[in-house]
Design an enzyme around this catalytic site. Structure first.
Site, PDB file in Angstrom:
ATOM      1  NE  ARG A   1      -1.969   7.903  -3.256  1.00 22.84           N
ATOM      2  CZ  ARG A   1      -1.132   8.902  -3.500  1.00 22.84           C
ATOM      3  NH1 ARG A   1      -1.261  10.060  -2.895  1.00 22.84           N
ATOM      4  NH2 ARG A   1      -0.137   8.738  -4.360  1.00 22.84           N
TER       5      ARG A   1
ATOM      6  NE  ARG B   1      -0.500   7.092   3.480  1.00 21.49           N
ATOM      7  CZ  ARG B   1       0.508   7.733   2.908  1.00 21.49           C
ATOM      8  NH1 ARG B   1       1.634   7.895   3.581  1.00 21.49           N
ATOM      9  NH2 ARG B   1       0.395   8.185   1.675  1.00 21.49           N
TER      10      ARG B   1
ATOM     11  NE  ARG C   1      -0.702  -1.815   6.340  1.00 13.56           N
ATOM     12  CZ  ARG C   1       0.062  -0.861   5.802  1.00 13.56           C
ATOM     13  NH1 ARG C   1      -0.449  -0.002   4.940  1.00 13.56           N
ATOM     14  NH2 ARG C   1       1.330  -0.759   6.115  1.00 13.56           N
TER      15      ARG C   1
ATOM     16  CG  ASP D   1       1.995  -0.077  -3.954  1.00  9.85           C
ATOM     17  OD1 ASP D   1       2.915  -0.233  -4.809  1.00  9.85           O
ATOM     18  OD2 ASP D   1       1.845   0.970  -3.317  1.00  9.85           O
TER      19      ASP D   1
ATOM     20  CE1 TYR E   1       8.185   4.721  -7.216  1.00  7.86           C
ATOM     21  CE2 TYR E   1       6.394   4.076  -8.682  1.00  7.86           C
ATOM     22  CZ  TYR E   1       6.869   4.836  -7.633  1.00  7.86           C
ATOM     23  OH  TYR E   1       6.037   5.724  -6.990  1.00  7.86           O
TER      24      TYR E   1
END
Length: 355
Positions: A38, A42, A51, A87, A162
């Protein structure tokens, strides 16, 4: 493209002699290479800026945007490898699964897979389904030059969790109920996901990725006996499908200290270790013939610089006798991490381990 297609060995790239790839191959390095899971995301203000107003899945499908985001931490931090910005649910979206990544929640699946009839949602992935990936990696490898690019995918168990749960879960009750209660359906689900995952990794490698990482983020929820019986063969199928390309294959999961020997058995060249197990103990559990990656606790970066350096020395000292070591965090960079702390960490590892 199926997982059974015979891969073509990659020709050595400009990145072949990089510290990162040398460490993955357990060869001598000029310094311990560093990258962060990562690292593109962010924690970077420049990421948040580009973004802004763009949904996550859409951002993964814009080659020029993907290129810019992937390059941002390389420019800022001087890391030894880039990781492709995407992702783990992108290949599922690409084959038509009705899902979205909801802010503050994560991937949410409209029609969870709970029955054998639901498996029909999982068709084969073709390169045409993810042509934007091929385009983005082409752009990236030209920009990166001698800096390696890591491709990645979600492992079959994590994707299944998921798909069966319908979204993130802390207990995985639906997934485990299928695994225990209908092992044939579970095996067929993971087998299909192994083919999809292998195809997605092949696209990235053939486009120019120098290494790939399989994220089994939620495998730590499993007991070793269940991992061996119900998960190991699917992960091994993925690694075997891309073995012929000759690029390093990395395997990582969170809370997987008890699973390290089994994860190694699945066939990766490099085993990622989270922060709960010291590197020397992880090496003992894994056995010889593998490089290791890790494993500073991501929360350490919120401490003063002196404390970060002290904890980093602990990791480096624990890893000093490894056959190959790639420095990383024990999980992804947390969103509120100070980017300057990451830049200082890269410089500190490079300086302290300079040969």
């Amino acid at each position: 493209m199926s997982a059974n297609d015979a891969p073509r060995a990659q020709q050595p790239s400009a990145a072949y002699d990089s510290a990162f790839l040398k460490a993955c191959r357990r060869e001598p390095v000029p310094h311990t290479p560093v990258w962060f899971m990562r690292q593109a995301g962010r924690s970077l203000p420049e990421y948040r800026k580009v973004r802004e107003g763009i949904p996550m899945l859409e951002s993964c499908m814009r080659p020029e945007l993907v290129t810019e985001i992937t390059l941002q931490p390389v420019r800022r931090h001087g890391v030894d490898a880039a990781i492709y910005f995407s992702d783990i649910v992108v290949p599922l979206k690409a084959i038509g699964i009705d899902l979205d990544i909801k802010p503050g929640v994560g991937p949410v699946v409209e029609r969870p897979i709970r029955t054998r009839e639901d498996l029909a949602q999982l068709r084969d992935l073709t390169p045409e389904d993810v042509s934007y990936v091929t385009e983005a990696i082409g752009l990236l490898t030209r920009e990166l030059g001698a800096t390696p690019l890591i491709g990645f995918a979600g492992a079959p168990f994590t994707l299944a969790s998921y798909l069966v749960e319908g979204g993130p879960s802390r207990t995985y009750e639906n997934a485990k109920a299928m695994m225990y209660g209908d092992p044939e359906l579970w095996a067929d689900l993971l087998d299909r996901l192994a083919d999809i995952t292998a195809a997605f990794l092949k696209v990235q490698i053939e486009a120019g990725a120098s290494a790939v990482q399989l994220f089994d983020s939620w495998a730590g929820a499993l007991a070793p006996v269940d991992y061996r019986r119900s998960v190991l063969s699917a992960s091994a199928k993925v690694f075997d499908a891309v073995a012929g390309y000759g690029v390093p294959r990395i395997h990582f999961g969170v809370g997987t200290g008890e699973l390290l020997p089994l994860m190694s058995e699945a066939g990766a060249d490099v085993i990622g270790v989270d922060w709960r197990v010291p590197m020397d103990e992880a090496a003992r559990r894994i056995g010889p013939g593998k490089a290791l990656q890790g494993n500073l606790d991501p929360t350490v970066l919120f401490a003063p610089t002196e404390a970060v350096e002290a904890k980093t020395r602990e990791v480096l000292d624990s890893a000093k006798d490894l056959e190959g070591h790639v420095f990383n965090l024990g999980h992804g960079v947390m969103p509120s991490t100070d980017p300057d702390a990451l830049t200082r960490l890269v410089e500190y590892v490079h300086t302290r381990t300079a040969r």
